[in-house]
Design a protein around this motif. Structure first.
Motif, PDB file in Angstrom:
ATOM      1  N   GLY A  44       0.834  -1.199   0.000  1.00 52.23           N
ATOM      2  CA  GLY A  44       0.000   0.000   0.000  1.00 52.23           C
ATOM      3  C   GLY A  44       0.858   1.234   0.000  1.00 52.23           C
ATOM      4  N   ARG A  45       0.207   2.391  -0.069  1.00 44.97           N
ATOM      5  CA  ARG A  45       1.000   3.624  -0.204  1.00 44.97           C
ATOM      6  C   ARG A  45       1.203   4.339   1.124  1.00 44.97           C
ATOM      7  N   THR A  46       0.459   3.968   2.178  1.00 45.45           N
ATOM      8  CA  THR A  46       0.592   4.670   3.462  1.00 45.45           C
ATOM      9  C   THR A  46       1.135   3.711   4.514  1.00 45.45           C
ATOM     10  N   LEU A  47       2.402   3.918   4.864  1.00 43.14           N
ATOM     11  CA  LEU A  47       3.096   2.977   5.739  1.00 43.14           C
ATOM     12  C   LEU A  47       2.378   2.779   7.078  1.00 43.14           C
ATOM     13  N   GLU A  48       1.897   3.879   7.688  1.00 48.07           N
ATOM     14  CA  GLU A  48       1.264   3.757   9.003  1.00 48.07           C
ATOM     15  C   GLU A  48       0.053   2.826   8.960  1.00 48.07           C
ATOM     16  N   LYS A  49      -0.708   2.921   7.890  1.00 44.61           N
ATOM     17  CA  LYS A  49      -1.896   2.060   7.779  1.00 44.61           C
ATOM     18  C   LYS A  49      -1.481   0.595   7.649  1.00 44.61           C
ATOM     19  N   LEU A  50      -0.436   0.358   6.860  1.00 41.24           N
ATOM     20  CA  LEU A  50       0.043  -1.020   6.678  1.00 41.24           C
ATOM     21  C   LEU A  50       0.554  -1.574   7.999  1.00 41.24           C
ATOM     22  N   LEU A  70       4.475   0.937  -1.149  1.00 42.23           N
ATOM     23  CA  LEU A  70       4.715   1.272  -2.563  1.00 42.23           C
ATOM     24  C   LEU A  70       3.526   2.060  -3.089  1.00 42.23           C
ATOM     25  N   ASN A  71       3.822   3.195  -3.713  1.00 45.41           N
ATOM     26  CA  ASN A  71       2.756   3.980  -4.336  1.00 45.41           C
ATOM     27  C   ASN A  71       2.593   3.500  -5.778  1.00 45.41           C
ATOM     28  N   LEU A  72       1.472   2.901  -6.082  1.00 43.68           N
ATOM     29  CA  LEU A  72       1.272   2.301  -7.405  1.00 43.68           C
ATOM     30  C   LEU A  72       1.090   3.351  -8.492  1.00 43.68           C
ATOM     31  N   HIS A  99      -5.488  -8.029  -6.494  1.00 43.66           N
ATOM     32  CA  HIS A  99      -5.349  -6.658  -7.005  1.00 43.66           C
ATOM     33  C   HIS A  99      -6.559  -5.876  -6.509  1.00 43.66           C
ATOM     34  N   ASN A 100      -6.369  -5.148  -5.433  1.00 40.53           N
ATOM     35  CA  ASN A 100      -7.496  -4.489  -4.787  1.00 40.53           C
ATOM     36  C   ASN A 100      -7.362  -2.970  -4.749  1.00 40.53           C
ATOM     37  N   ALA A 101      -6.128  -2.448  -4.719  1.00 41.08           N
ATOM     38  CA  ALA A 101      -5.935  -0.992  -4.618  1.00 41.08           C
ATOM     39  C   ALA A 101      -6.697  -0.302  -5.738  1.00 41.08           C
ATOM     40  N   ALA A 165     -12.997   7.731 -15.781  1.00 40.46           N
ATOM     41  CA  ALA A 165     -11.844   6.837 -15.855  1.00 40.46           C
ATOM     42  C   ALA A 165     -12.039   5.601 -14.978  1.00 40.46           C
ATOM     43  N   TYR A 166     -12.725   5.774 -13.860  1.00 43.36           N
ATOM     44  CA  TYR A 166     -12.916   4.639 -12.954  1.00 43.36           C
ATOM     45  C   TYR A 166     -13.641   3.496 -13.664  1.00 43.36           C
ATOM     46  N   GLY A 167     -14.789   3.834 -14.266  1.00 46.03           N
ATOM     47  CA  GLY A 167     -15.559   2.804 -14.967  1.00 46.03           C
ATOM     48  C   GLY A 167     -14.778   2.200 -16.129  1.00 46.03           C
ATOM     49  N   ALA A 199     -21.724  -2.755  -3.530  1.00 45.51           N
ATOM     50  CA  ALA A 199     -21.650  -1.620  -2.596  1.00 45.51           C
ATOM     51  C   ALA A 199     -21.126  -2.076  -1.240  1.00 45.51           C
ATOM     52  N   THR A 200     -19.995  -1.498  -0.821  1.00 43.82           N
ATOM     53  CA  THR A 200     -19.333  -1.934   0.413  1.00 43.82           C
ATOM     54  C   THR A 200     -18.881  -0.720   1.211  1.00 43.82           C
ATOM     55  N   ARG A 201     -19.065  -0.777   2.521  1.00 37.10           N
ATOM     56  CA  ARG A 201     -18.829   0.357   3.412  1.00 37.10           C
ATOM     57  C   ARG A 201     -17.330   0.671   3.565  1.00 37.10           C
ATOM     58  N   THR A 202     -16.857   1.597   2.755  1.00 33.32           N
ATOM     59  CA  THR A 202     -15.446   2.008   2.816  1.00 33.32           C
ATOM     60  C   THR A 202     -15.365   3.511   2.543  1.00 33.32           C
ATOM     61  N   GLN A 203     -14.146   4.029   2.631  1.00 33.99           N
ATOM     62  CA  GLN A 203     -13.920   5.440   2.321  1.00 33.99           C
ATOM     63  C   GLN A 203     -14.310   5.747   0.871  1.00 33.99           C
TER      64      GLN A 203
HETATM   65  P1  NDP Z   1     -10.702   2.453  -0.332  1.00 37.93           P
HETATM   66  O1  NDP Z   1     -10.547   3.773  -0.962  1.00 37.93           O
HETATM   67  O2  NDP Z   1     -11.349   2.339   0.981  1.00 37.93           O
HETATM   68  O3  NDP Z   1      -9.287   1.711  -0.251  1.00 37.93           O
HETATM   69  C1  NDP Z   1      -8.454   1.693  -1.370  1.00 37.93           C
HETATM   70  C2  NDP Z   1      -7.102   1.179  -0.991  1.00 37.93           C
HETATM   71  O4  NDP Z   1      -6.234   1.324  -2.120  1.00 37.93           O
HETATM   72  C3  NDP Z   1      -6.476   1.976   0.152  1.00 37.93           C
HETATM   73  O5  NDP Z   1      -5.774   1.090   0.999  1.00 37.93           O
HETATM   74  C4  NDP Z   1      -5.529   2.901  -0.569  1.00 37.93           C
HETATM   75  O6  NDP Z   1      -4.417   3.301   0.201  1.00 37.93           O
HETATM   76  C5  NDP Z   1      -5.080   2.003  -1.718  1.00 37.93           C
HETATM   77  N1  NDP Z   1      -4.503   2.812  -2.785  1.00 37.93           N
HETATM   78  C6  NDP Z   1      -5.083   3.832  -3.447  1.00 37.93           C
HETATM   79  N2  NDP Z   1      -4.212   4.380  -4.300  1.00 37.93           N
HETATM   80  C7  NDP Z   1      -3.052   3.697  -4.171  1.00 37.93           C
HETATM   81  C8  NDP Z   1      -1.776   3.823  -4.748  1.00 37.93           C
HETATM   82  N3  NDP Z   1      -1.494   4.785  -5.615  1.00 37.93           N
HETATM   83  N4  NDP Z   1      -0.811   2.951  -4.392  1.00 37.93           N
HETATM   84  C9  NDP Z   1      -1.052   1.990  -3.470  1.00 37.93           C
HETATM   85  N5  NDP Z   1      -2.253   1.836  -2.869  1.00 37.93           N
HETATM   86  C10 NDP Z   1      -3.231   2.694  -3.204  1.00 37.93           C
HETATM   87  O7  NDP Z   1     -11.468   1.562  -1.420  1.00 37.93           O
HETATM   88  P2  NDP Z   1     -12.323   0.215  -1.280  1.00 37.93           P
HETATM   89  O8  NDP Z   1     -11.778  -0.623  -0.202  1.00 37.93           O
HETATM   90  O9  NDP Z   1     -13.729   0.594  -1.296  1.00 37.93           O
HETATM   91  O10 NDP Z   1     -12.004  -0.434  -2.703  1.00 37.93           O
HETATM   92  C11 NDP Z   1     -11.207  -1.586  -2.905  1.00 37.93           C
HETATM   93  C12 NDP Z   1     -11.416  -2.050  -4.332  1.00 37.93           C
HETATM   94  O11 NDP Z   1     -12.782  -2.425  -4.513  1.00 37.93           O
HETATM   95  C13 NDP Z   1     -11.118  -0.977  -5.362  1.00 37.93           C
HETATM   96  O12 NDP Z   1     -10.506  -1.575  -6.477  1.00 37.93           O
HETATM   97  C14 NDP Z   1     -12.495  -0.470  -5.744  1.00 37.93           C
HETATM   98  O13 NDP Z   1     -12.509   0.067  -7.026  1.00 37.93           O
HETATM   99  C15 NDP Z   1     -13.321  -1.735  -5.631  1.00 37.93           C
HETATM  100  N6  NDP Z   1     -14.758  -1.535  -5.436  1.00 37.93           N
HETATM  101  C16 NDP Z   1     -15.229  -1.012  -4.265  1.00 37.93           C
HETATM  102  C17 NDP Z   1     -16.600  -0.865  -4.080  1.00 37.93           C
HETATM  103  C18 NDP Z   1     -17.175  -0.303  -2.815  1.00 37.93           C
HETATM  104  O14 NDP Z   1     -18.396  -0.150  -2.730  1.00 37.93           O
HETATM  105  N7  NDP Z   1     -16.390  -0.005  -1.814  1.00 37.93           N
HETATM  106  C19 NDP Z   1     -17.574  -1.270  -5.121  1.00 37.93           C
HETATM  107  C20 NDP Z   1     -16.962  -1.795  -6.311  1.00 37.93           C
HETATM  108  C21 NDP Z   1     -15.600  -1.921  -6.444  1.00 37.93           C
HETATM  109  P3  NDP Z   1      -4.554   4.510   1.281  1.00 37.93           P
HETATM  110  O15 NDP Z   1      -5.475   3.998   2.349  1.00 37.93           O
HETATM  111  O16 NDP Z   1      -3.172   4.691   1.759  1.00 37.93           O
HETATM  112  O17 NDP Z   1      -5.127   5.659   0.545  1.00 37.93           O
END
Ligand code: NDP
Length: 246
Positions: A44-50, A70-72, A99-101, A165-167, A199-203
């Protein structure tokens, strides 16, 4: 919800890389894989979170994880080579990549979409998973059975206004997965699939839907059955699929 009851030791002795492991779905997936016996590599890109996820996994008595800050968005070829060399020395192989980032970018018309943000989103959501997969293939080939899981979205299957771009990056992710899956079919121990978390509860979800009550949205913990299924031995025959976690 995708129904699957994972045995407690499902991922015992498996080495799994999770990108975006510091927050949201990736954080919960990393902890869930560890709880099922995996050694997780937290990227991930934020060391403290990792570090926080690392500490939680250690405190729970699960296999000791590895940390890869690592910042992707800015990572270059030499960063990926360095990562591969480190993983080769440390583990000798990899059994799975999640592959989740992901980056949401902005929600606006194609007509007004900022090209700089477009590039950033494509870099993190599409190009980085491509480069990471490509460079890690030799380590995946050393696994008895390796699973590559890409993260898609409903807007990666049917275009929807203002998702920009996301879609488009998620459409391309589906294409990358299908292409790779067809290439490895029957000739390797590697399988590749997509998860649409729903749809999932995240930032990210809160940023996309600021008016929504987060309590009404599914928690990341609840969508883990599909993540476990695709990482473990019960999905050995599954390749080239795009599956819904909910
Ligand atoms: P969050 O924004 O909560 O988390 C995304 C994660 O990706 C964070 O840990 C973030 O790091 C990391 N990240 C972002 N940019 C970079 C980068 N440049 N380098 C390294 N790491 C990076 O997103 P979600 O957990 O909601 O999403 C996870 C995946 O699920 C994504 O691919 C998203 O598109 C997909 N998704 C999510 C849905 C939802 O409802 N939540 C629905 C459909 C798909 P940091 O915390 O340091 O910013």
């Amino acid at each position: 919800m995708f129904e699957y009851q994972a045995p407690e030791d499902l991922l015992k002795d498996r080495i799994i890389l999770v990108t975006g492991a510091g927050a949201g779905i990736g954080r919960v997936a990393a902890k869930t894989f560890a709880a099922h016996g995996a050694t997780v590599i937290l990227l991930g890109r934020t060391l403290e979170k990792l570090e926080q996820v690392y500490d939680e996994i250690e405190a729970a008595g699960h296999p000791q994880p590895a940390l890869v800050p690592l910042n992707l968005e800015s990572a270059q070829e030499h960063d990926f080579i360095e990562l591969t060399n480190t993983l080769e020395q440390e583990f000798g192989r990899i059994d799975g990549i999640l592959h989740n980032a992901g980056l949401l970018g902005v929600r606006t018309h194609i007509q007004t979409y900022d090209p700089v943000i477009w590039q950033q989103v494509m870099q993190v959501n599409l190009n980085a998973p491509f480069m990471l997969t490509q460079i890690l293939m030799p380590l995946l080939e050393r696994s008895e059975n390796a699973s590559i899981v890409f993260t898609s979205s409903s807007v990666g299957r049917k275009g929807r206004a203002y998702w920009g771009a996301y879609g488009v990056s998620k459409f391309a992710t589906e294409g990358l997965m299908q292409t790779l899956a067809d290439e490895v079919e029957n000739i390797s121990n590697i399988r590749a699939n997509c998860i649409n978390p729903g749809a999932t509860r995240t930032q990210m979800r809160s940023s996309a839907y600021p008016a929504e009550n987060p309590a009404s949205v599914t928690a990341p913990e609840d969508i883990m059955p599909l993540y476990l299924y695709l990482m473990g031995r019960d999905s050995l025959e599954v390749n080239g699929q795009s599956l819904d976690a909910q």
